[in-house]
Design a protein around this motif. Structure first.
Motif, PDB file in Angstrom:
ATOM      1  N   GLY A 224     -14.327  31.402  27.582  1.00  0.00           N
ATOM      2  CA  GLY A 224     -14.761  32.608  28.283  1.00  0.00           C
ATOM      3  C   GLY A 224     -13.971  32.836  29.553  1.00  0.00           C
ATOM      4  N   ARG A 225     -13.602  31.745  30.219  1.00  0.00           N
ATOM      5  CA  ARG A 225     -12.947  31.856  31.514  1.00  0.00           C
ATOM      6  C   ARG A 225     -11.447  32.078  31.365  1.00  0.00           C
ATOM      7  NH1 ARG A 225     -11.078  28.650  34.894  1.00  0.00           N
ATOM      8  NH2 ARG A 225     -11.438  29.119  37.084  1.00  0.00           N
ATOM      9  N   SER A 226     -10.804  31.185  30.615  1.00  0.00           N
ATOM     10  CA  SER A 226      -9.342  31.193  30.579  1.00  0.00           C
ATOM     11  C   SER A 226      -8.783  31.941  29.377  1.00  0.00           C
ATOM     12  CB  SER A 226      -8.823  29.757  30.569  1.00  0.00           C
ATOM     13  OG  SER A 226      -9.346  29.064  31.681  1.00  0.00           O
ATOM     14  N   GLY A 227      -9.488  31.863  28.235  1.00  0.00           N
ATOM     15  CA  GLY A 227      -9.006  32.610  27.072  1.00  0.00           C
ATOM     16  C   GLY A 227      -8.923  34.085  27.381  1.00  0.00           C
ATOM     17  N   SER A 228      -9.960  34.620  28.022  1.00  0.00           N
ATOM     18  CA  SER A 228      -9.953  36.041  28.357  1.00  0.00           C
ATOM     19  C   SER A 228      -8.874  36.337  29.389  1.00  0.00           C
ATOM     20  CB  SER A 228     -11.318  36.459  28.886  1.00  0.00           C
ATOM     21  OG  SER A 228     -11.616  35.737  30.057  1.00  0.00           O
ATOM     22  N   ALA A 229      -8.678  35.418  30.332  1.00  0.00           N
ATOM     23  CA  ALA A 229      -7.635  35.645  31.343  1.00  0.00           C
ATOM     24  C   ALA A 229      -6.252  35.661  30.697  1.00  0.00           C
ATOM     25  CB  ALA A 229      -7.701  34.556  32.413  1.00  0.00           C
ATOM     26  N   PHE A 230      -6.031  34.781  29.718  1.00  0.00           N
ATOM     27  CA  PHE A 230      -4.739  34.786  29.011  1.00  0.00           C
ATOM     28  C   PHE A 230      -4.513  36.133  28.341  1.00  0.00           C
ATOM     29  CE2 PHE A 230      -4.609  29.913  28.039  1.00  0.00           C
ATOM     30  CZ  PHE A 230      -4.530  29.676  29.398  1.00  0.00           C
ATOM     31  N   THR A 231      -5.532  36.599  27.596  1.00  0.00           N
ATOM     32  CA  THR A 231      -5.382  37.869  26.885  1.00  0.00           C
ATOM     33  C   THR A 231      -5.107  39.004  27.865  1.00  0.00           C
ATOM     34  OG1 THR A 231      -6.999  37.063  25.318  1.00  0.00           O
ATOM     35  CG2 THR A 231      -6.442  39.376  25.188  1.00  0.00           C
ATOM     36  N   ALA A 232      -5.879  39.046  28.947  1.00  0.00           N
ATOM     37  CA  ALA A 232      -5.720  40.160  29.893  1.00  0.00           C
ATOM     38  C   ALA A 232      -4.345  40.113  30.550  1.00  0.00           C
ATOM     39  CB  ALA A 232      -6.815  40.104  30.946  1.00  0.00           C
TER      40      ALA A 232
END
Lengths: 375, 258
Positions: A224-232
């Motif tokens: 939730g924290r880093s996966g989403s940041a990678f995508t964004a």
């Protein structure tokens, strides 16, 4: 009322239509907000008289041309009289641009359409899965290449991402694991007390946290924290054509953007998992002491004597795999972002949902595997 | 009544921090004309447009549109005022989650209570009027080329038959053929719908081809207004460089051969 200056826009006259002696007489203001009051679908006449019309806009002209078309369909060639030069121009523009077939195609969905949609979605999902596997292959090959030529590894980027995904996540991960330990001890105590087997709460906490919960919940938080940041992050680079710019400069986006993120995650998730294990055991020990009177000394000795080190190993072995899943899904979805902002938001949420789902699915596979192996 | 300017800007001052963009700017726009706003980068052309349509609150000054103040007005008055103009932003600013048809329908849906059928038919006409093919109606903005996005943005701007259309650099980023086609379209729609056009542009060809008057922004104010011919005689280095540079001469030469 009709003497009002037609240029004065503040007041509108209700439009009227009347049919007398074979003439449609239109009066008032034919504007986008008012033309729906007119009933133009009845009667036939040779002439349309616009001399009483005040304000007139595209919608008004549309209504008049529609009336004209209806009469033409009925075999009459209507004449339009009393239109000012401006109104004539507008009517001509409308005649030119109005579709012959005024009825906008109604989209009706039949069963076969739905089946087709289902088929298309299934095929698209399979294609996406295939390209994700392809992406995984490229990332693994790139990382393999980097290991063979360590000079190309971007250490600064890796350390930066290790801080982002690892160090900065320590507070939330440890707090979460601590609370999970507390909850387990509390719930376990209530059940075990019925059998007088309070002391087994140590085994319960240790096995469930070390084997499953510690690493699984850490992976979920990191997704939730880093996966989403990678995508964004990768997605917005894709939107601003930075990725294309990289390719033209001979930089491989997988090597520059994806590999450091995935490597950082693979290195940090086990560390976060260990921290979560400690925090979880600490929470469990404190709660056992308060709730059951199991002193920290008893907790420690029972933990050491009864819990094999393999429980810890089983949990930790899964961490790099979970990290790979989160990193690959996050970066892959980022690379799928198209030109619009809407796809960025959609794919970011897809990335989180998909990586959490895949992490849990992988965890289930591991459980089956370890059960068969008897570990 | 007819001689009153449709847009009147008096003593406009805009500041961003310590940087003063406009310093006592005056401008009048007459009903039915196409006025071209030109100026170097950073002279506040787009800022002027934003101030006139009320997106930006100026530090000082009076802006009236249709004789009503844009700034000191109630929310209801502003809503009513807003219905009488349309704005096309650079690159169209289409809502990316809606297709072209829904984009054009959006102002009608918000402002008026129309039946679905009427709204769809009117949106289809507006899309055709800006020269987009029928199949563009169902396309998403991300599937359109830059020129088509601008046209769709124009269609949305004229959805409610406004009296004034604000165009922010409509031909920027278009190829010369596309830009000329957009100019023709603007002139055509001005005639057909009786529009007043407030055109922010850099494009000398547009200025030549369709603008009735030109207003030059520099040094925080309107340096000069007038026709293209009158601009040749303005004694200011920037204006001279702009209207007598090689590109301007090419545009003039092109116009004379046509």
């Amino acid at each position: 009322m009709n003497k009002r200056d037609p240029g004065a826009m503040t007041q509108t006259n209700r439009p009227q239509i009347s049919l007398s002696d074979g003439v449609f007489v239109l009066q008032g203001d034919l504007l986008i907000g008012t033309i729906e009051d007119l009933n133009m679908s009845q009667g036939v006449a040779q002439t349309i008289d616009l001399s009483g019309v005040g304000q007139f806009d595209t919608a008004g002209a549309w209504a008049v041309v529609r009336l004209e078309r209806r009469l033409q369909a009925a075999g009459i060639t209507p004449q339009i009289v009393g239109a000012s030069a401006l109104q004539q121009d507008l009517l001509a523009t409308l005649r030119q641009h109005m579709p012959e077939d005024d009825t906008v195609a109604v989209v009706s969905v039949s069963l076969s359409d739905r089946l087709e949609q289902l088929g298309r979605k299934t095929a698209a999902a399979l294609r996406e899965m295939l390209s994700m596997v392809g992406f995984l292959g490229r990332v693994v090959a790139t990382i393999g290449g980097l290991i063979l030529r360590p000079g190309r590894i971007r250490w600064t980027a890796i350390v930066h991402h290790m801080q982002q995904v690892g160090l900065n996540a320590v507070p939330i991960v440890s707090l979460m694991a601590f609370l999970i330990g507390v909850v387990l001890a509390f719930q376990g105590a209530a059940q075990l007390r019925q059998f007088g087997a309070e002391v087994f709460v140590v085994d319960l906490i240790a096995i469930s946290i070390l084997r499953e919960l510690g690493i699984l919940l850490t992976a979920i938080i990191v997704a939730g924290r880093s996966g989403s940041a990678f995508t964004a992050a990768i997605g917005s680079m894709k939107m601003r054509e930075e990725i294309d710019a990289m390719r033209t400069l001979g930089l491989d986006p997988i090597e520059v953007l994806v590999a450091p993120r995935v490597i950082a995650l693979i290195l940090m998730l086990p560390v976060l998992g260990i921290i979560a294990n400690f925090a979880g055991l600490l929470g469990g020990a404190i709660m056992s002491w308060i709730e059951l009177g199991v002193s920290p000394g008893v907790f420690q000795s029972r933990l050491v004597s009864n819990t094999g080190v393999w429980h810890f190993g089983v949990g930790l072995i899964k961490a790099p795999f979970f990290a790979l899943i989160i990193g690959i899904v996050g970066c892959f979805e980022g690379m799928q972002v198209g030109g619009d902002a809407e796809s960025l938001g959609r794919l970011t949420s897809t990335s989180v949902v998909l990586s959490i789902f895949l992490v849990i699915a992988a965890d289930a596979m591991f459980s089956i595997f370890f059960a068969i192996m008897g570990v | 009544m007819a001689d009153d300017p449709i847009i009147s800007v008096r003593g406009l001052v805009n500041r961003f921090g310590t940087h003063t963009v406009h310093d006592g700017l005056d401008l009048d726009v007459r009903r039915g004309e196409i006025i071209g706003i030109v100026g170097g980068s950073g002279t506040g052309k787009s800022v002027l447009l934003r101030a006139v349509v009320g997106l930006l609150k100026p530090a000082e000054g009076q802006i009236t549109v249709f004789g009503e103040s844009v700034r000191d007005t109630s929310a209801a008055d502003y809503r009513r005022l807003r219905r009488r103009w349309g704005v096309m932003f650079q690159d169209g600013a289409l809502f990316s989650s809606l297709n072209v048809q829904q984009n054009v329908e959006a102002p009608m849906r918000e402002q008026l209570d129309l039946s679905d059928e009427t709204r769809e038919a009117l949106a289809a006409i507006k899309v055709r009027m800006v020269g987009l093919p029928d199949h563009a109606l169902q396309k998403m903005p991300s599937e359109l080329s830059g020129g088509m996005r601008k046209r769709a943005g124009f269609a949305r701007a004229i959805a409610l038959d406004p009296e004034i259309v604000f165009l922010d650099e409509p031909t920027a980023g278009l190829d010369p053929i596309g830009a000329a086609a957009f100019d023709t379209l603007t002139a055509q729609l001005r005639r057909a719908l009786g529009l007043t056009v407030f055109l922010v542009t850099h494009d000398l060809d547009s200025l030549h081809a369709i603008c009735d008057r030109i207003a030059v922004l520099a040094e925080g104010r309107v340096l000069a207004t007038g026709t293209m011919a009158e601009m040749q005689d303005v004694d200011h280095p920037w204006v001279q460089a702009y209207f007598k540079g090689p590109r301007a001469r090419a545009a003039i030469a092109q116009k004379e051969t046509l």
